[in-house]
Design a protein around this motif. Sequence first.
Motif, PDB file in Angstrom:
ATOM      1  N   LEU A 156      -5.609  17.271 -11.830  1.00  0.00           N
ATOM      2  CA  LEU A 156      -4.954  18.553 -11.590  1.00  0.00           C
ATOM      3  C   LEU A 156      -5.960  19.620 -11.170  1.00  0.00           C
ATOM      4  CD1 LEU A 156      -2.410  18.566 -14.558  1.00  0.00           C
ATOM      5  CD2 LEU A 156      -1.960  18.056 -12.140  1.00  0.00           C
ATOM      6  N   ALA A 157      -7.172  19.577 -11.746  1.00  0.00           N
ATOM      7  CA  ALA A 157      -8.211  20.544 -11.381  1.00  0.00           C
ATOM      8  C   ALA A 157      -8.616  20.392  -9.922  1.00  0.00           C
ATOM      9  CB  ALA A 157      -9.430  20.380 -12.286  1.00  0.00           C
ATOM     10  N   LEU A 158      -8.473  19.189  -9.384  1.00  0.00           N
ATOM     11  CA  LEU A 158      -8.795  18.929  -7.981  1.00  0.00           C
ATOM     12  C   LEU A 158      -7.604  19.210  -7.063  1.00  0.00           C
ATOM     13  CD1 LEU A 158     -10.796  15.595  -8.438  1.00  0.00           C
ATOM     14  CD2 LEU A 158     -11.739  17.813  -7.755  1.00  0.00           C
ATOM     15  N   GLY A 159      -6.504  19.652  -7.647  1.00  0.00           N
ATOM     16  CA  GLY A 159      -5.310  19.911  -6.849  1.00  0.00           C
ATOM     17  C   GLY A 159      -4.607  18.637  -6.413  1.00  0.00           C
ATOM     18  N   LEU A 160      -4.765  17.574  -7.192  1.00  0.00           N
ATOM     19  CA  LEU A 160      -4.218  16.272  -6.837  1.00  0.00           C
ATOM     20  C   LEU A 160      -3.150  15.849  -7.834  1.00  0.00           C
ATOM     21  CD1 LEU A 160      -7.623  14.541  -6.024  1.00  0.00           C
ATOM     22  CD2 LEU A 160      -5.910  15.348  -4.377  1.00  0.00           C
ATOM     23  N   PRO A 161      -2.241  14.969  -7.428  1.00  0.00           N
ATOM     24  CA  PRO A 161      -1.218  14.489  -8.368  1.00  0.00           C
ATOM     25  C   PRO A 161      -1.837  13.640  -9.467  1.00  0.00           C
ATOM     26  CG  PRO A 161      -1.103  13.287  -6.298  1.00  0.00           C
ATOM     27  CD  PRO A 161      -2.069  14.412  -6.076  1.00  0.00           C
ATOM     28  N   VAL A 162      -1.206  13.627 -10.614  1.00  0.00           N
ATOM     29  CA  VAL A 162      -1.678  12.811 -11.722  1.00  0.00           C
ATOM     30  C   VAL A 162      -1.545  11.329 -11.395  1.00  0.00           C
ATOM     31  CG1 VAL A 162      -1.250  12.197 -14.137  1.00  0.00           C
ATOM     32  CG2 VAL A 162      -1.182  14.594 -13.423  1.00  0.00           C
ATOM     33  N   ASP A 163      -0.457  10.957 -10.733  1.00  0.00           N
ATOM     34  CA  ASP A 163      -0.234   9.561 -10.351  1.00  0.00           C
ATOM     35  C   ASP A 163       0.547   9.548  -9.044  1.00  0.00           C
ATOM     36  OD1 ASP A 163       0.362   6.858 -10.103  1.00  0.00           O
ATOM     37  OD2 ASP A 163       0.726   6.580 -12.248  1.00  0.00           O
ATOM     38  N   ALA A 164      -0.108   9.122  -7.966  1.00  0.00           N
ATOM     39  CA  ALA A 164       0.514   9.122  -6.637  1.00  0.00           C
ATOM     40  C   ALA A 164       0.893   7.718  -6.170  1.00  0.00           C
ATOM     41  CB  ALA A 164      -0.441   9.757  -5.622  1.00  0.00           C
ATOM     42  N   ARG A 165       0.902   6.759  -7.068  1.00  0.00           N
ATOM     43  CA  ARG A 165       1.160   5.381  -6.665  1.00  0.00           C
ATOM     44  C   ARG A 165       2.630   5.145  -6.329  1.00  0.00           C
ATOM     45  NH1 ARG A 165      -1.659   2.400 -11.676  1.00  0.00           N
ATOM     46  NH2 ARG A 165      -0.639   4.187 -12.698  1.00  0.00           N
ATOM     47  N   ASP A 166       2.845   4.275  -5.368  1.00  0.00           N
ATOM     48  CA  ASP A 166       4.182   3.864  -4.978  1.00  0.00           C
ATOM     49  C   ASP A 166       4.245   2.335  -5.068  1.00  0.00           C
ATOM     50  OD1 ASP A 166       6.824   4.640  -3.398  1.00  0.00           O
ATOM     51  OD2 ASP A 166       6.011   2.821  -2.497  1.00  0.00           O
ATOM     52  N   TYR A 167       5.343   1.829  -5.609  1.00  0.00           N
ATOM     53  CA  TYR A 167       5.452   0.386  -5.832  1.00  0.00           C
ATOM     54  C   TYR A 167       6.464  -0.283  -4.902  1.00  0.00           C
ATOM     55  CZ  TYR A 167       2.632   1.358  -9.906  1.00  0.00           C
ATOM     56  OH  TYR A 167       1.611   1.764 -10.725  1.00  0.00           O
ATOM     57  N   GLY A 168       6.834   0.433  -3.842  1.00  0.00           N
ATOM     58  CA  GLY A 168       7.766  -0.150  -2.879  1.00  0.00           C
ATOM     59  C   GLY A 168       7.212  -1.400  -2.221  1.00  0.00           C
ATOM     60  N   ALA A 169       5.934  -1.364  -1.837  1.00  0.00           N
ATOM     61  CA  ALA A 169       5.318  -2.536  -1.204  1.00  0.00           C
ATOM     62  C   ALA A 169       5.263  -3.712  -2.168  1.00  0.00           C
ATOM     63  CB  ALA A 169       3.923  -2.188  -0.701  1.00  0.00           C
ATOM     64  N   ALA A 170       4.950  -3.437  -3.432  1.00  0.00           N
ATOM     65  CA  ALA A 170       4.893  -4.510  -4.431  1.00  0.00           C
ATOM     66  C   ALA A 170       6.246  -5.179  -4.583  1.00  0.00           C
ATOM     67  CB  ALA A 170       4.426  -3.951  -5.766  1.00  0.00           C
ATOM     68  N   ALA A 171       7.296  -4.365  -4.652  1.00  0.00           N
ATOM     69  CA  ALA A 171       8.643  -4.927  -4.770  1.00  0.00           C
ATOM     70  C   ALA A 171       9.009  -5.734  -3.531  1.00  0.00           C
ATOM     71  CB  ALA A 171       9.644  -3.801  -4.997  1.00  0.00           C
ATOM     72  N   ALA A 172       8.640  -5.243  -2.348  1.00  0.00           N
ATOM     73  CA  ALA A 172       8.934  -5.961  -1.110  1.00  0.00           C
ATOM     74  C   ALA A 172       8.222  -7.309  -1.069  1.00  0.00           C
ATOM     75  CB  ALA A 172       8.539  -5.111   0.095  1.00  0.00           C
ATOM     76  N   ILE A 173       6.987  -7.336  -1.569  1.00  0.00           N
ATOM     77  CA  ILE A 173       6.236  -8.590  -1.622  1.00  0.00           C
ATOM     78  C   ILE A 173       6.931  -9.581  -2.554  1.00  0.00           C
ATOM     79  CG2 ILE A 173       4.087  -9.621  -2.479  1.00  0.00           C
ATOM     80  CD1 ILE A 173       2.661  -7.100  -1.342  1.00  0.00           C
ATOM     81  N   LEU A 174       7.362  -9.115  -3.709  1.00  0.00           N
ATOM     82  CA  LEU A 174       8.052 -10.002  -4.650  1.00  0.00           C
ATOM     83  C   LEU A 174       9.361 -10.511  -4.051  1.00  0.00           C
ATOM     84  CD1 LEU A 174       7.395  -8.107  -7.997  1.00  0.00           C
ATOM     85  CD2 LEU A 174       6.342 -10.243  -7.233  1.00  0.00           C
ATOM     86  N   HIS A 175      10.074  -9.636  -3.375  1.00  0.00           N
ATOM     87  CA  HIS A 175      11.295 -10.078  -2.690  1.00  0.00           C
ATOM     88  C   HIS A 175      10.973 -11.168  -1.669  1.00  0.00           C
ATOM     89  CE1 HIS A 175      14.362  -7.438  -4.299  1.00  0.00           C
ATOM     90  NE2 HIS A 175      13.632  -6.362  -4.062  1.00  0.00           N
ATOM     91  N   ASP A 176       9.886 -10.976  -0.910  1.00  0.00           N
ATOM     92  CA  ASP A 176       9.505 -11.962   0.099  1.00  0.00           C
ATOM     93  C   ASP A 176       9.161 -13.303  -0.540  1.00  0.00           C
ATOM     94  OD1 ASP A 176       8.518 -12.598   2.968  1.00  0.00           O
ATOM     95  OD2 ASP A 176       6.802 -13.115   1.701  1.00  0.00           O
TER      96      ASP A 176
END
Length: 219
Positions: free
Chosen positions: A134-154
């Motif tokens: 937060l001090a750096l002006g950044l999100p605490v957690d910016a991760r997205d798991y859409g690709a992971a889910a797509a891989i599992l679907h594949d």
Amino acid sequence: MTENLGVVGKNSPRRSGVERVVNAPLPTVYGKFQAIGYQDHDRGDEQVALVYGDIAADGVLTRLHSECLTGDAFGSQHCECGDQLASSLRAVVAEGGGVVVYLRGHEGRGIGLLAKLRAMALQAEGLDTVEANLALGLPVDARDYGAAAAILHDLGVRSVRLMSNNPRKREALMRHGIKVTEQVPLLIEPSENNITYLRTKRERLDHHLPHLDAVAHWS
């Protein structure tokens, strides 16, 4: 998972979403995996799923591992990432089948390597991992798991036994259509170098880390 899919050529048309590109055998110190490479056209990242044995559609022992150069490659004790990666690989081998999806672009909970190092410098000055981002002006957690889910679907996976201490990871997978039948703890013995970081993950990021109670004497 032994099909040799070859490599997509440079002149192949660009596609949206996650595209399977190559499948190669990968012998490791833990066992012989199939390394299945994907191109995430939406985010520009190259991803890999390490598949061990013949996996079913349901109840697959699975780890979604966020890229961590300092922990995975350099053995940093600032976090437990390297030990979690090794433990998850051992676990799927012991299970006789499973998947470890290694997620590029997740460095520093999605803020990138240099930003993570800046955050670590602030942590050395007394901020915790949340305060530093937060001090750096950044999100605490910016991760997205859409690709992971797509891989599992594949891979034909409909439901998983997810190796994770993070309930938000479970929630994210379920939002993307992957059922989580069990959340399997992945608890690593803490050290004096990472105990503050781990406590912050438990107290501010809702990670389930009950084993930290045994080291309450560490400051």
